[in-house]
Design an enzyme around this catalytic site. Structure first.
Site, PDB file in Angstrom:
ATOM      1  NE  ARG B  58      -2.222  -0.746   2.785  1.00 52.70           N
ATOM      2  CZ  ARG B  58      -3.314  -1.716   2.798  1.00 52.70           C
ATOM      3  NH1 ARG B  58      -4.496  -0.820   2.948  1.00 52.70           N
ATOM      4  NH2 ARG B  58      -3.639  -2.952   2.913  1.00 52.70           N
ATOM      5  CB  THR B  59       3.075   2.591   2.334  1.00 52.26           C
ATOM      6  OG1 THR B  59       2.792   2.440   3.475  1.00 52.26           O
ATOM      7  CG2 THR B  59       4.199   4.110   2.443  1.00 52.26           C
ATOM      8  CE  LYS B  86      24.511  -8.216  -5.018  1.00 51.55           C
ATOM      9  NZ  LYS B  86      24.382  -7.102  -5.861  1.00 51.55           N
ATOM     10  NE  ARG B 108       6.869   0.680   5.605  1.00 46.10           N
ATOM     11  CZ  ARG B 108       6.178   0.675   5.104  1.00 46.10           C
ATOM     12  NH1 ARG B 108       5.921  -0.916   5.276  1.00 46.10           N
ATOM     13  NH2 ARG B 108       4.734   1.027   5.136  1.00 46.10           N
ATOM     14  CG  HIS B 136       4.021   5.046   8.651  1.00 42.86           C
ATOM     15  ND1 HIS B 136       4.654   5.837   7.491  1.00 42.86           N
ATOM     16  CD2 HIS B 136       3.107   3.749   8.567  1.00 42.86           C
ATOM     17  CE1 HIS B 136       3.866   5.035   6.294  1.00 42.86           C
ATOM     18  NE2 HIS B 136       3.356   3.873   6.464  1.00 42.86           N
TER      19      HIS B 136
END
Lengths: 422, 307
Positions: B58-59, B86, B108, B136
């Protein structure tokens, strides 16, 4: 012959605090008296306005060698110690390989003899590989030169094994330096008002208190000596205060960061504030200071934990724990004197004679005939912490840029000047 | 007032005026998404990188649509395709991206503080799209936008936030945001899902849902953060839902014009019943729509647009 003149000599072991001169002959203190003069002096140190004290003893240092030489070596760690005013350091066993057998102990001591600037006393592991499964070869390590045992960095999870290990350590008169943490809790900061805001995974203070209470109870049951290291919470201070009312009590230490910083310092996610145990609340800091003041806390240690840049240049939750502390410990501790929490004698006893007693070392005292391990420091000189100028390889300090009051100026180990700003 | 920040890292450091500026700017962008041709040239020639170290649908889609409707070029990187595996540090990964001269990096991350860390090394604007259990901010902004849309004003609102508060960045950002206005916030959950000392953030605490919803204008439901160990704090989902699932009967105690919000994804029958989720009081889908407008505003202001 080295003569230290016009200084204020403070020796907590003999309750001496007066303006006297001190003469060193070879490796030992020859005379302590007023107005010493004489011929054949190699060096005269004018300590006017300065304090002459026994060399500091750190019961909790990580020198990282063998195995993590990119973080610190015996050479760089002891150089940092000398600058900080420490003439003896106890190095923890969490090297690679772990110091859990005499070959590693011998290796550390050999390196210390050839490259070390101050005296190094290895601490052996309690369990092989610090794995918490089998008791390490304490007897052989004792013979090789360890002064204590510790699985520092981790607790010994298994209580039955811990009991047996302490019983076994008693056979050799080795104190157990106990890292108190209940590993069933996980988190990277103290659970409190800062973690509420930062959202970082938080550990409640009871994690330390549960472990301290267990370790003390086990030591008392088997008649061993437990030394609870880096205590950080009000609850642990309370546990130790009750302990001090009993015969042959356990001992404990705290570190400068636990009476200087609170969890507020973690709010900017500066990984240099990540340390284990974590920085606590203001109430905990106040309790630690009160514990230092009333004698509940015997010793101030550094928990010098140098790390390379990359170990700290990552997300907070992934960063290594620890503070490079040897070069700031004295100045930060002197703030207790400036604040009126301790007088100079009380402070110095926690950094000299008390650690010497815990480990059975013949240092930490300014007495004629004793080894000449001593420092000359200013309790008022101001300076700014510059991690770039550290002698330690570990630049991980939350005190970078801080203005501190009090600075070590001369360090003498066994009659030899190993550090001097004079 | 003008937007003077390089980054949007959290709500806590914003002023009430800055929040209102973001909401007002979002207001003017919402209309774009309702046109036939849903695109304006505002961010033409700008590059937005979505750096997602944690799964999100969604975000991420919301940010991408927001950027595209403003004509920005977007690139999306997810953890599975990134170089994190890595052994490259986050800072090095960010510096590499910076060399390609993006204007905005939307991040995020599953670890709190990661956006702060990026902002210290990047010249481009950093927008926090959720970091661990910390913040958020765009979610809280779209929540406030939706509350203001439905209730006209934020001042005077009584809000209940119900669910796993301890592990929720949405809860934190909303608590900080609502705290800038004259609101009353009540958090409700079993004690195992409430961080100790929560009252210090100026909120009330209730343990029973019936008590929490009474007299409220807004009820915000949160899901259990299974990925953050949420289920180890309750005996079972079944027991949790029997105690904390919002059902129609609860709404009788709330204000008659209560709105029900949820940041999604919803777990039907766990924290919210079908009847409530799909019922007349639910504004859950409005939130999603408003999310695009709010993120357009954030991208616009972050790249130097005038409020």
């Amino acid at each position: 012959l080295i003569l230290i003149k016009n200084g204020r000599l403070i020796d907590p072991s003999s309750s001496r605090d007066e303006m006297v001169d001190l003469l060193i002959d070879g490796e030992t203190i020859a005379r302590i008296d007023r107005n010493i003069s004489g011929a054949g002096l190699e060096r005269v140190i004018d300590a006017t306005g300065l304090i002459v004290a026994p060399g500091l003893i750190d019961v909790h240092t990580h020198l990282r060698e063998p195995g993590y030489e990119w973080k610190e070596t015996i050479a760089t760690g002891t150089a940092a110690a000398a600058r900080g005013g420490f003439t003896s350091v106890v190095c923890m066993a969490n090297t690679d390989p772990v110091n859990d057998n005499k070959s590693v102990t011998e290796y550390i001591l050999k390196k210390a003899r050839s490259e070390g600037v101050v005296r190094v006393f290895p601490c052996g592991a309690i369990t092989k590989g610090l794995k918490g499964e089998d008791i390490a070869e304490m007897g052989e390590m004792r013979e090789a030169g360890i002064v204590a045992v510790s699985d520092d960095g981790r607790p010994v999870r298994n209580s039955q094994l811990f009991l047996k290990a302490l019983e076994y350590a008693r056979l050799f008169g080795l104190p157990a330096i106990c890292h108190c943490e209940d590993e069933s809790f996980s988190g990277v900061v103290h659970e409190g008002s800062a973690s509420l805001i930062s959202g970082l995974e938080a550990v409640p203070p009871v994690s330390e208190e549960i472990a301290a209470a267990r370790d003390i109870a086990v030591a008392r049951y088997v008649g061993a000596h437990a030394h609870i290291t880096h205590i950080s919470t009000a609850g642990t201070v309370e546990i130790m205060r009750a302990e001090k009312r009993k015969p042959a009590p356990a001992t404990c230490d705290t570190c400068p960061h636990y009476f200087t910083l609170t969890d507020e310092a973690t709010l900017g996610y500066d990984t240099n504030t990540r340390v284990n145990p974590p920085l606590r609340s203001q109430a905990d800091v106040d309790a630690i200071k009160e514990g230092l003041r009333d004698g509940t806390i015997d010793i101030i240690a550094t928990d010098h934990a140098p790390h390379d840049f990359v170990s700290k240049d990552v997300e907070f939750a992934m960063a290594s724990s620890g503070i490079s502390g040897l070069e700031t410990a004295l100045a930060l501790s002197l703030s207790l004197v400036h604040e009126g929490v301790l007088d100079l004698t009380a402070l110095l006893s926690k950094m000299t004679v008390n650690p010497a007693r815990l480990l059975g070392l013949p240092y930490g005292a300014l007495v004629p005939g004793k080894p000449a391990d001593l420092i000359v420091f200013s309790d008022s000189a101001e300076w700014t912490v510059d991690r770039g100028a550290f002698l330690s390889k570990g630049r991980n300090t939350p005190f970078h840029g801080w203005r501190l009051k009090g600075r070590n100026l001369v360090t003498i180990v066994g009659g030899k000047i190993v550090y001097s700003e004079l | 007032m003008n937007w003077s920040r390089k980054d949007l890292l959290g709500i806590r450091e914003l002023s009430r005026e800055e929040i209102l500026l973001l909401l007002d700017t979002a207001d003017s962008f919402r209309e774009v998404s309702r046109r036939d041709i849903k695109k304006v040239p505002t961010l033409r020639g700008k590059t937005v990188i979505m750096l997602f170290y944690e799964a999100s649908t969604r975000t991420r889609v919301s940010f991408e649509i927001a950027a595209k409707r403003l004509s920005a070029d977007t690139v999306s990187i997810s953890a599975s395709t990134s170089s994190a595996v890595k052994g490259e540090t986050l800072k090095d990964a960010a510096r590499n991206l910076e060399s390609m001269r993006p204007d905005v990096v939307v991040i995020r991350h599953n670890m709190a503080g990661a956006p702060q860390m990026l902002s210290s090394v990047l010249d481009s604007s950093v927008v926090n799209a959720g970091d661990g259990a910390h913040e958020h901010p765009t979610q809280a902004l779209l929540d406030l936008f939706t509350m203001r849309e439905k209730k006209e004003t934020l001042d005077g609102l009584r809000v209940a936030i119900i669910g796993d508060i301890a592990h929720s960045r949405v809860a934190r950002s909303n608590i900080f945001a609502l705290g800038k206005f004259d609101t009353e916030v009540t958090c409700c959950a079993p004690p195992t899902m409430l961080p100790p000392g929560l009252e210090k953030l100026g909120v009330r605490v209730a343990y029973r849902i019936e008590e929490a919803v009474a007299g409220k204008d807004v009820i915000m439901m949160l899901r259990i953060q299974k990925e953050r160990g949420g289920t180890t704090f309750i005996p079972s989902i079944k027991e949790y839902s029997s105690l904390y699932c919002l059902k129609e009967a609860h709404l009788e105690k709330a204000k008659s014009d209560v709105i029900i919000m949820h940041p999604g994804p919803i777990n039907r029958g766990v924290e919210i019943s079908d009847q409530v989720a799909d019922g007349p009081y639910s504004v859950i889908l409005n939130q999603v729509e408003n999310g695009v407008a709010v993120r357009m505003a954030v991208l616009y202001l972050s790249t130097g647009g005038e409020g």
